[in-house]
Write an enzyme that holds these catalytic residues in place. Structure first.
Site, short mmCIF file in Angstrom:
data_model
loop_
_atom_site.label_atom_id
_atom_site.label_comp_id
_atom_site.label_asym_id
_atom_site.label_seq_id
_atom_site.Cartn_x
_atom_site.Cartn_y
_atom_site.Cartn_z
N ASP A 82 0.94 -1.26 0.13
CA ASP A 82 -0.04 -0.09 -0.20
C ASP A 82 0.64 1.21 -0.20
OD1 ASP A 82 -2.29 1.42 0.24
OD2 ASP A 82 -2.42 1.25 2.34
N HIS A 83 0.67 2.16 -0.86
CA HIS A 83 1.01 3.66 -0.84
C HIS A 83 2.84 3.45 -1.07
CE1 HIS A 83 -2.21 6.34 -0.74
NE2 HIS A 83 -2.62 5.39 0.37
N HIS A 180 -7.68 10.42 4.26
CA HIS A 180 -7.05 9.54 5.11
C HIS A 180 -7.22 9.89 6.39
CE1 HIS A 180 -4.41 8.30 1.55
NE2 HIS A 180 -5.09 7.24 1.69
N ALA A 210 -11.77 5.17 3.47
CA ALA A 210 -13.07 4.72 3.96
C ALA A 210 -13.36 4.97 5.20
CB ALA A 210 -13.28 3.45 3.32
N SER A 211 -12.48 4.87 6.17
CA SER A 211 -12.49 4.76 7.73
C SER A 211 -13.47 6.09 7.99
CB SER A 211 -11.33 4.86 8.42
OG SER A 211 -10.75 3.63 8.42
#
Length: 286
Positions: A82-83, A180, A210-211
């Site tokens: 990720d990232h 984020h 999406a948190s």
């Protein structure tokens, strides 16, 4: 069972109108908590690690844990970078067995982003490794990087079309109003922009940040074509909050078998909810 490329999971999700949850992991306990729920609910899953994760625990150790748990729970899973920001870093980790990588060049101008992503795609596709990239830029804090609101910008649909055509990327993370971390107020999601992107881009679309986004908003993005939903901050908050509460009630406690299980159980409730929101339950045959 085995560790597989995300493209196989996302192709099925795109064809059948659901999303695969991607949960950020940090250690054995977070992997175990996530997979306990995914196994029970028969949900496909992507386990994601940032560069910061692999500073805490080596990729080879995470890979071994994921391989073992895949066998234990009798389910395929994807381990996702990720990232990540460099071809060299991705190349090393792909050679170690990873089959899914995100190259994040969203901080570069369009042409530089394309050049970087294309170099990663060319390498990864030779290794049966799928590639995700980001166009547009989310605000908030991810890993050790903070992006202020002034530096964030949304994805342009026509640029997204060109970007996918020029790079050959397998999935595209789009900026449509999420960020984020947590939100100080309800996020304003540009659903129309997402619909326009979906009209001109064929590859699976990814929702980062999406948190803390209302469940109904996430469901709407899935209806409009999102097939991968990233969740990180909510998992950490649930785990840490439960452990803090346990120590408040047990100030002399010192046994990780107890307080880690409390944290894992709290994390599992978040995972369970996200699977329901994504509609990914019972997508893996028994």
């Amino acid at each position: 069972m085995s560790i597989i490329s995300t493209k196989y999971l996302l192709q099925d999700a795109q064809a059948n109108g659901y999303a695969v949850p991607a949960f950020n992991i940090h250690n054995a306990e977070t992997i175990q908590a996530i997979l306990e729920v995914c196994s029970e609910m028969r949900s496909p899953v992507i386990l994601a690690g940032t560069p910061g994760t692999f500073k805490h625990i080596a990729l080879e150790e995470i890979y071994a844990l994921c391989s073992a748990y895949s066998t234990t729970y009798n389910m395929p899973l994807a381990l996702h970078l990720d990232h990540h920001e460099s071809l060299d870093d991705i190349r090393r980790k792909v050679h170690a067995g990873v089959r899914s990588a995100m190259i994040d060049g969203s901080h570069f101008p369009f042409d530089e982003n394309v050049k970087l992503v294309k170099s990663v795609v060319d390498f990864c596709h030779s290794q049966d490794c799928s590639v995700e990239a980001e166009l547009g830029r989310l605000g908030g804090v991810e890993d050790d990087m903070s992006v202020d609101a002034e530096s964030a910008f949304l994805t342009d649909p026509q640029e997204a079309k060109r970007f996918v055509e020029l790079t050959g990327v397998d999935s595209l993370a789009v900026a449509i109003g999420t960020a984020h971390g947590l939100y100080s107020k309800t996020p304003k999601i540009d659903f129309q922009r997402l619909a326009e992107i979906r009209e001109v881009v064929d590859v699976p679309l990814v929702l980062h940040g999406a948190s803390d986004v209302p469940d109904e908003f996430v469901r709407r993005t899935i209806e409009l074509g999102v097939t991968k939903v990233n969740v990180a901050t909510e998992l950490k908050i649930a785990f840490a909050g439960a452990v803090k509460a346990w120590f408040a009630e047990n100030p002399q406690g010192n046994d990780p078998r107890y307080y880690m299980r409390v944290g894992m159980d709290a994390m599992k409730e978040v995972v369970r909810n996200k699977i329901n929101v994504c509609g990914s339950a019972n997508r893996i045959s028994a």
